[in-house]
Design a protein around this motif. Structure first.
Motif, PDB file in Angstrom:
ATOM      1  N   PHE A   1       0.837  -1.193   0.000  1.00  0.00           N
ATOM      2  CA  PHE A   1       0.000   0.000   0.000  1.00  0.00           C
ATOM      3  C   PHE A   1       0.881   1.255   0.000  1.00  0.00           C
ATOM      4  O   PHE A   1       2.077   1.205   0.267  1.00  0.00           O
ATOM      5  N   ASP A   2       0.253   2.376  -0.285  1.00  0.00           N
ATOM      6  CA  ASP A   2       0.944   3.662  -0.260  1.00  0.00           C
ATOM      7  C   ASP A   2       0.983   4.146   1.195  1.00  0.00           C
ATOM      8  O   ASP A   2      -0.056   4.393   1.802  1.00  0.00           O
ATOM      9  N   ILE A   3       2.154   4.293   1.759  1.00  0.00           N
ATOM     10  CA  ILE A   3       2.309   4.668   3.170  1.00  0.00           C
ATOM     11  C   ILE A   3       1.682   6.034   3.464  1.00  0.00           C
ATOM     12  O   ILE A   3       1.139   6.262   4.541  1.00  0.00           O
ATOM     13  N   ASN A   4       1.707   6.934   2.493  1.00  0.00           N
ATOM     14  CA  ASN A   4       1.084   8.252   2.681  1.00  0.00           C
ATOM     15  C   ASN A   4      -0.427   8.137   2.759  1.00  0.00           C
ATOM     16  O   ASN A   4      -1.075   8.885   3.496  1.00  0.00           O
ATOM     17  N   ASP A   5      -0.995   7.198   1.995  1.00  0.00           N
ATOM     18  CA  ASP A   5      -2.440   6.972   2.064  1.00  0.00           C
ATOM     19  C   ASP A   5      -2.841   6.399   3.419  1.00  0.00           C
ATOM     20  O   ASP A   5      -3.858   6.800   4.001  1.00  0.00           O
ATOM     21  N   LEU A   6      -2.042   5.486   3.955  1.00  0.00           N
ATOM     22  CA  LEU A   6      -2.331   4.928   5.279  1.00  0.00           C
ATOM     23  C   LEU A   6      -2.249   6.016   6.345  1.00  0.00           C
ATOM     24  O   LEU A   6      -3.104   6.102   7.233  1.00  0.00           O
ATOM     25  N   LYS A   7      -1.251   6.868   6.235  1.00  0.00           N
ATOM     26  CA  LYS A   7      -1.099   7.985   7.184  1.00  0.00           C
ATOM     27  C   LYS A   7      -2.310   8.919   7.098  1.00  0.00           C
ATOM     28  O   LYS A   7      -2.843   9.346   8.113  1.00  0.00           O
ATOM     29  N   LYS A   8      -2.750   9.203   5.880  1.00  0.00           N
ATOM     30  CA  LYS A   8      -3.914  10.073   5.683  1.00  0.00           C
ATOM     31  C   LYS A   8      -5.159   9.468   6.329  1.00  0.00           C
ATOM     32  O   LYS A   8      -5.922  10.156   6.998  1.00  0.00           O
TER      33      LYS A   8
ATOM     34  N   LEU B   1      -4.663   1.265  -0.465  1.00  0.00           N
ATOM     35  CA  LEU B   1      -4.365   0.637   0.823  1.00  0.00           C
ATOM     36  C   LEU B   1      -4.261  -0.878   0.664  1.00  0.00           C
ATOM     37  O   LEU B   1      -4.389  -1.620   1.638  1.00  0.00           O
ATOM     38  N   SER B   2      -4.015  -1.325  -0.555  1.00  0.00           N
ATOM     39  CA  SER B   2      -3.951  -2.763  -0.802  1.00  0.00           C
ATOM     40  C   SER B   2      -2.921  -3.426   0.103  1.00  0.00           C
ATOM     41  O   SER B   2      -1.848  -2.884   0.327  1.00  0.00           O
ATOM     42  N   TYR B   3      -3.311  -4.555   0.659  1.00  0.00           N
ATOM     43  CA  TYR B   3      -2.492  -5.375   1.564  1.00  0.00           C
ATOM     44  C   TYR B   3      -2.249  -4.719   2.929  1.00  0.00           C
ATOM     45  O   TYR B   3      -1.449  -5.221   3.712  1.00  0.00           O
ATOM     46  N   ALA B   4      -2.917  -3.629   3.246  1.00  0.00           N
ATOM     47  CA  ALA B   4      -2.717  -2.984   4.548  1.00  0.00           C
ATOM     48  C   ALA B   4      -3.377  -3.809   5.653  1.00  0.00           C
ATOM     49  O   ALA B   4      -4.378  -4.489   5.436  1.00  0.00           O
ATOM     50  N   ASP B   5      -2.823  -3.725   6.848  1.00  0.00           N
ATOM     51  CA  ASP B   5      -3.391  -4.379   8.014  1.00  0.00           C
ATOM     52  C   ASP B   5      -4.100  -3.308   8.840  1.00  0.00           C
ATOM     53  O   ASP B   5      -3.461  -2.538   9.552  1.00  0.00           O
ATOM     54  N   LEU B   6      -5.423  -3.247   8.719  1.00  0.00           N
ATOM     55  CA  LEU B   6      -6.230  -2.263   9.444  1.00  0.00           C
ATOM     56  C   LEU B   6      -6.994  -2.930  10.581  1.00  0.00           C
ATOM     57  O   LEU B   6      -7.981  -2.399  11.080  1.00  0.00           O
TER      58      LEU B   6
ATOM     59  N   VAL C   1      -6.997  -6.242   2.072  1.00  0.00           N
ATOM     60  CA  VAL C   1      -6.902  -5.508   3.337  1.00  0.00           C
ATOM     61  C   VAL C   1      -7.492  -6.349   4.459  1.00  0.00           C
ATOM     62  O   VAL C   1      -8.523  -6.998   4.302  1.00  0.00           O
ATOM     63  N   ASN C   2      -6.840  -6.321   5.605  1.00  0.00           N
ATOM     64  CA  ASN C   2      -7.317  -7.035   6.785  1.00  0.00           C
ATOM     65  C   ASN C   2      -8.093  -6.054   7.664  1.00  0.00           C
ATOM     66  O   ASN C   2      -7.515  -5.199   8.320  1.00  0.00           O
ATOM     67  N   PHE C   3      -9.440  -6.181   7.634  1.00  0.00           N
ATOM     68  CA  PHE C   3     -10.336  -5.384   8.467  1.00  0.00           C
ATOM     69  C   PHE C   3     -10.846  -6.202   9.658  1.00  0.00           C
ATOM     70  O   PHE C   3     -11.845  -5.848  10.269  1.00  0.00           O
ATOM     71  N   THR C   4     -10.193  -7.299  10.010  1.00  0.00           N
ATOM     72  CA  THR C   4     -10.644  -8.155  11.104  1.00  0.00           C
ATOM     73  C   THR C   4     -10.790  -7.344  12.385  1.00  0.00           C
ATOM     74  O   THR C   4      -9.926  -6.540  12.722  1.00  0.00           O
ATOM     75  N   ASN C   5     -11.910  -7.534  13.075  1.00  0.00           N
ATOM     76  CA  ASN C   5     -12.218  -6.844  14.341  1.00  0.00           C
ATOM     77  C   ASN C   5     -12.232  -5.324  14.214  1.00  0.00           C
ATOM     78  O   ASN C   5     -12.043  -4.609  15.191  1.00  0.00           O
ATOM     79  N   THR C   6     -12.481  -4.822  13.013  1.00  0.00           N
ATOM     80  CA  THR C   6     -12.534  -3.379  12.779  1.00  0.00           C
ATOM     81  C   THR C   6     -13.940  -2.856  13.036  1.00  0.00           C
ATOM     82  O   THR C   6     -14.929  -3.543  12.797  1.00  0.00           O
TER      83      THR C   6
END
Length: 161
Positions: free
Chosen positions: A18-25, A37-42, A60-65
């Motif tokens: 994923f794009d680290i700047n997108d995760l930060k945003k 955010l592909s492959y991000a662990d959220l 993306v991992n949205f487990t327990n989100t």
């Protein structure tokens, strides 16, 4: 030879990150339309009211989100995990949902209108008052799901799994 193989593996993993700047945003603003955010662990985040419209959310991992009333419209969520997530009122209009695992998710009043739904697992999920309009649900599983007042309109439905 080992160094070449290791370099190829590292580079190939970076291509799918994923794009680290997108995760930060997303973490700072709570919104990230058109983000990658592909492959991000959220896992375990609170994304309530987040706007993730038109985002690349594949794998993306949205487990327990928690994502109450989050907007996933027009996003690609292929291979995402929503296991045991609380996404009440989430909007998946026109989203791509291929091989998504919603096992034990709480999706009351979720809107899946016109979404591409292929091989999704809704087992043991709570879909009360959810809307499924113009979907092909043939390859998806709803075993043990709560479907109280769920609306199924203009759908293709095969033999339930």
């Amino acid at each position: 030879m080992k160094n070449i193989i290791l370099s190829i593996l590292i580079c190939s993993n970076l291509l799918f990150a994923f794009d680290i700047n997108d995760l930060k945003k997303l973490k700072e603003d709570g919104d990230c339309p058109m983000c990658d955010l592909s492959y991000a662990d959220l896992k375990g985040l609170d994304l309530s009211m987040s706007n993730l419209n038109d985002a690349n959310l594949t794998h993306v991992n949205f487990t327990n989100t928690i994502a109450h009333k989050a907007n996933f419209s027009n996003s690609d969520l292929s291979h995402a995990l929503f296991v045991n997530s609380n996404i009440k009122g989430a909007v998946f209009v026109n989203a791509i949902l291929r091989d998504v695992n919603f096992t034990e998710a709480r999706i009351w009043k979720g809107n899946f209108s016109h979404a591409i739904i292929d091989n999704c697992n809704f087992s043991e999920s709570a879909l009360g008052s959810a809307i499924f309009d113009d979907n092909n649900l043939t390859n998806s599983t709803f075993g043990g799901a709560i479907l109280y007042k769920t609306i199924f309109k203009e759908n293709v439905i095969g033999i339930p799994k």
